[in-house]
Design a protein around this motif. Structure first.
Motif, PDB file in Angstrom:
ATOM      1  N   GLN A  20       0.817  -1.209   0.000  1.00 52.51           N
ATOM      2  CA  GLN A  20       0.000   0.000   0.000  1.00 52.51           C
ATOM      3  C   GLN A  20       0.854   1.263   0.000  1.00 52.51           C
ATOM      4  O   GLN A  20       0.557   2.223  -0.721  1.00 52.51           O
ATOM      5  N   VAL A  21       1.919   1.269   0.793  1.00 50.35           N
ATOM      6  CA  VAL A  21       2.753   2.463   0.904  1.00 50.35           C
ATOM      7  C   VAL A  21       3.667   2.630  -0.301  1.00 50.35           C
ATOM      8  O   VAL A  21       3.838   3.734  -0.830  1.00 50.35           O
ATOM      9  N   ALA A  25       0.086   3.829  -3.027  1.00 49.04           N
ATOM     10  CA  ALA A  25       0.116   5.258  -2.707  1.00 49.04           C
ATOM     11  C   ALA A  25       0.849   6.073  -3.765  1.00 49.04           C
ATOM     12  O   ALA A  25       0.674   7.299  -3.831  1.00 49.04           O
ATOM     13  N   ARG A  26       1.660   5.426  -4.590  1.00 43.62           N
ATOM     14  CA  ARG A  26       2.430   6.140  -5.616  1.00 43.62           C
ATOM     15  C   ARG A  26       1.783   6.087  -6.992  1.00 43.62           C
ATOM     16  O   ARG A  26       2.378   6.560  -7.963  1.00 43.62           O
ATOM     17  N   GLN A  28      -0.757   7.747  -7.768  1.00 42.79           N
ATOM     18  CA  GLN A  28      -1.313   9.087  -7.992  1.00 42.79           C
ATOM     19  C   GLN A  28      -2.743   9.018  -8.526  1.00 42.79           C
ATOM     20  O   GLN A  28      -3.116   9.732  -9.475  1.00 42.79           O
ATOM     21  N   VAL A  33      -6.621   6.571  -1.539  1.00 38.87           N
ATOM     22  CA  VAL A  33      -5.670   5.518  -1.903  1.00 38.87           C
ATOM     23  C   VAL A  33      -6.350   4.173  -1.664  1.00 38.87           C
ATOM     24  O   VAL A  33      -6.999   3.993  -0.620  1.00 38.87           O
ATOM     25  N   ASP A  35      -7.155   0.907  -0.145  1.00 38.62           N
ATOM     26  CA  ASP A  35      -6.773   0.507   1.217  1.00 38.62           C
ATOM     27  C   ASP A  35      -6.648  -1.012   1.298  1.00 38.62           C
ATOM     28  O   ASP A  35      -7.577  -1.717   1.712  1.00 38.62           O
TER      29      ASP A  35
END
Length: 220
Positions: A20-21, A25-26, A28, A33, A35
């Motif tokens: 996720q991170v 999340a990247r 865009q 985001v 989850d």
């Protein structure tokens, strides 16, 4: 919580958080985001029940609160996922098996919307007004859409893994040993032993009878 549940939940939560991170999340994407951590907690709670779901949700949320680039107060997302995990455990399907996709999908939408509202509400209490600048309506809609699109590829798989951990191989093997022992005790082993014992008793009775007949002859 059982050790086998912890053994599965910890790596699943860590992998979900990393994906996720570092990936989701990247991307865009507009609005929220996707989850993956929320879906992981939901899937585990659907199998393990409310107490384990709440514990897993709290641990997953706390890990997300502390993982960089966290920009909010620690414990905020832990509270959200703890509540979500507990409620998901209350509505878990029978034996942790999905009979249809309608019920879980409805709860995924409810969890996506509810977790976003609860997260924003807790943020408002601590002075975080980021949701106002982004637009709460956009966050709710995109969170629900992304999670619904991602759920069919994650929730059934995680639930299947969780159900497998519920079948403890040690218990199964001991149960198999008990079955085997019971089969031996009630099957051919005991039958043969009983037949042997019966033959011995019959042989002893025959010898006694023959001895009695001989003694009777002598008495005559």
């Amino acid at each position: 919580m059982r050790f086998n549940r912890i053994l599965l939940s910890v790596p699943l939560v860590v992998v979900a958080l990393v994906v996720q991170v570092s990936v989701l999340a990247r991307l865009q994407l507009p609005g929220a985001v996707p989850d993956l951590l929320l879906l992981t907690v939901l899937a585990l709670a659907f199998v393990y029940g409310p107490v384990s779901g709440a514990l897993i949700g709290f641990g997953a949320g706390l890990l997300a609160d502390l993982a960089p680039p966290a920009d909010h107060a620690a414990g905020r997302y832990a509270l959200v996922l703890c509540v979500v995990g507990y409620l998901a455990g209350l509505v878990r399907p029978e034996n942790g098996r999905l009979k249809s996709a309608a019920g879980p999908m409805v709860f995924v939408v409810a969890a996506a919307v509810g977790s976003t509202l609860l997260y924003a509400g807790v943020g408002a209490l601590v002075g975080d007004t980021a949701a106002r600048h982004v637009g709460l309506g956009s966050l709710l809609f995109t969170a629900a859409v992304y999670d619904v699109l991602l759920a069919p590829f994650t929730v059934p798989l995680i639930m299947a893994l969780a159900r497998r951990t519920e079948n403890d191989p040690v218990v199964d093997s001991s149960g198999g040993g008990d079955v085997a022992a019971g089969w031996l005790s009630t099957g051919t082993g005991l039958t043969i032993g009983g037949q042997r014992g019966g033959l011995r008793v019959r042989a002893a009775r025959n010898r006694a009878a023959r001895a009695g007949k001989i003694k009777g002859v002598k008495r005559l």
